[in-house]
Scaffold this motif. Structure first.
Motif, mmCIF file in Angstrom:
data_model
loop_
_atom_site.group_PDB
_atom_site.id
_atom_site.type_symbol
_atom_site.label_atom_id
_atom_site.label_comp_id
_atom_site.label_asym_id
_atom_site.label_seq_id
_atom_site.Cartn_x
_atom_site.Cartn_y
_atom_site.Cartn_z
ATOM 1 N N LYS A 183 12.260 5.114 10.887
ATOM 2 C CA LYS A 183 12.629 4.514 9.963
ATOM 3 C C LYS A 183 11.338 4.192 9.142
ATOM 4 O O LYS A 183 10.356 3.744 9.514
ATOM 5 C CB LYS A 183 13.320 3.141 10.232
ATOM 6 C CG LYS A 183 14.731 3.062 10.216
ATOM 7 C CD LYS A 183 15.398 1.710 10.035
ATOM 8 C CE LYS A 183 16.809 1.556 10.081
ATOM 9 N NZ LYS A 183 17.490 0.465 10.472
ATOM 10 N N HIS A 184 11.366 4.350 7.568
ATOM 11 C CA HIS A 184 10.203 3.990 6.732
ATOM 12 C C HIS A 184 10.690 2.552 5.916
ATOM 13 O O HIS A 184 11.729 2.407 5.444
ATOM 14 C CB HIS A 184 10.005 5.147 5.846
ATOM 15 C CG HIS A 184 9.173 6.113 6.556
ATOM 16 N ND1 HIS A 184 9.893 7.109 7.119
ATOM 17 C CD2 HIS A 184 7.965 6.453 6.409
ATOM 18 C CE1 HIS A 184 8.907 8.022 7.765
ATOM 19 N NE2 HIS A 184 7.727 7.577 7.141
ATOM 20 N N TYR A 185 9.678 1.534 5.935
ATOM 21 C CA TYR A 185 10.239 0.622 5.298
ATOM 22 C C TYR A 185 9.159 0.468 3.992
ATOM 23 O O TYR A 185 8.178 0.776 3.980
ATOM 24 C CB TYR A 185 9.594 -0.595 6.094
ATOM 25 C CG TYR A 185 10.433 -0.772 7.735
ATOM 26 C CD1 TYR A 185 11.690 -1.462 7.317
ATOM 27 C CD2 TYR A 185 10.179 -0.122 8.611
ATOM 28 C CE1 TYR A 185 12.602 -1.362 8.521
ATOM 29 C CE2 TYR A 185 10.661 0.002 9.808
ATOM 30 C CZ TYR A 185 11.958 -0.713 9.722
ATOM 31 O OH TYR A 185 12.504 -0.653 10.927
ATOM 32 N N SER A 186 10.098 -0.203 3.015
ATOM 33 C CA SER A 186 9.195 -0.430 1.687
ATOM 34 C C SER A 186 9.513 -1.768 1.279
ATOM 35 O O SER A 186 10.578 -2.525 1.595
ATOM 36 C CB SER A 186 10.202 0.295 0.630
ATOM 37 O OG SER A 186 10.099 1.732 1.119
ATOM 38 N N ILE A 187 8.449 -2.342 0.415
ATOM 39 C CA ILE A 187 8.553 -3.895 -0.202
ATOM 40 C C ILE A 187 9.515 -3.931 -1.145
ATOM 41 O O ILE A 187 9.569 -2.788 -1.872
ATOM 42 C CB ILE A 187 7.206 -4.232 -0.501
ATOM 43 C CG1 ILE A 187 7.358 -5.760 -0.559
ATOM 44 C CG2 ILE A 187 6.536 -3.304 -1.578
ATOM 45 C CD1 ILE A 187 6.054 -6.547 -0.703
ATOM 46 N N GLU B 275 0.758 -1.154 -0.162
ATOM 47 C CA GLU B 275 -0.008 0.037 -0.128
ATOM 48 C C GLU B 275 0.771 1.216 -0.114
ATOM 49 O O GLU B 275 0.385 2.365 -0.298
ATOM 50 C CB GLU B 275 -0.883 0.082 1.286
ATOM 51 C CG GLU B 275 -2.059 -1.264 1.209
ATOM 52 C CD GLU B 275 -2.622 -1.098 2.583
ATOM 53 O OE1 GLU B 275 -2.291 -0.612 3.468
ATOM 54 O OE2 GLU B 275 -3.508 -1.990 2.703
ATOM 55 N N GLY B 276 2.250 1.036 0.417
ATOM 56 C CA GLY B 276 3.018 2.271 0.354
ATOM 57 C C GLY B 276 3.991 1.903 1.626
ATOM 58 O O GLY B 276 3.837 1.360 2.483
ATOM 59 N N ASP B 277 5.085 2.997 1.675
ATOM 60 C CA ASP B 277 5.919 2.943 2.570
ATOM 61 C C ASP B 277 5.541 3.357 3.915
ATOM 62 O O ASP B 277 4.660 4.261 4.038
ATOM 63 C CB ASP B 277 7.159 4.039 2.337
ATOM 64 C CG ASP B 277 7.563 3.594 1.005
ATOM 65 O OD1 ASP B 277 7.441 2.509 0.449
ATOM 66 O OD2 ASP B 277 8.927 4.308 0.639
ATOM 67 N N LEU B 278 5.710 2.692 4.993
ATOM 68 C CA LEU B 278 5.274 3.018 6.354
ATOM 69 C C LEU B 278 6.498 2.951 7.437
ATOM 70 O O LEU B 278 7.268 2.122 7.087
ATOM 71 C CB LEU B 278 4.140 2.226 6.800
ATOM 72 C CG LEU B 278 2.843 2.217 5.874
ATOM 73 C CD1 LEU B 278 2.055 1.305 6.259
ATOM 74 C CD2 LEU B 278 2.314 3.555 6.254
#
Length: 120
Positions: free
Chosen positions: A76-80, A22-25
């Motif tokens: 920290k933002h996490y991305s797939i 859905e997006g970076d979180l």
């Protein structure tokens, strides 16, 4: 409601990867999304989530970068990643098979024939 530890462990990776599509979180936003998606019945802790995120990073399923939260805190933002999307697709197929088998047992009192799905 309390969830069995094994069920949480089995569902954690596809749930987090699915959320990240859905997006970076950042971590606390992921925790909030888990609670939201489950209608508040799943209340994960940061002590459960962050080791999972670190493991997903080691597998190259997610990447992280420093950013700022909605309240202005550094986080920290996490991305797939592409590998994470592939892993999610595989797990989606696995969970679909499990869900279909459970549904058949619970609704019909029988398990679908393995041969009909190419399992045998």
């Amino acid at each position: 409601m309390r969830f069995d530890k094994d069920l949480v462990a089995a569902s954690a990776t596809p749930l987090v990867l699915g959320i990240l599509t859905e997006g970076d979180l950042h971590g606390y936003a992921i925790l909030g999304r888990v609670a939201e998606l489950s209608g508040g019945t799943m209340q994960w802790t940061d002590g459960m989530l962050y080791p999972l995120l670190h493991r997903l990073e080691r597998f190259d399923y997610v990447t992280s970068s420093w950013g700022v939260s909605e309240v202005g805190r550094r986080c920290k933002h996490y991305s797939i990643t592409a590998a994470g999307r592939e892993a999610l697709a595989e797990r989606q197929h696995q969970w679909a098979v499990v869900a279909e088998a459970l549904r058949a047992v619970w609704q019909n009192g029988r398990v679908p024939p393995a041969r009909a799905h190419g399992w045998a």
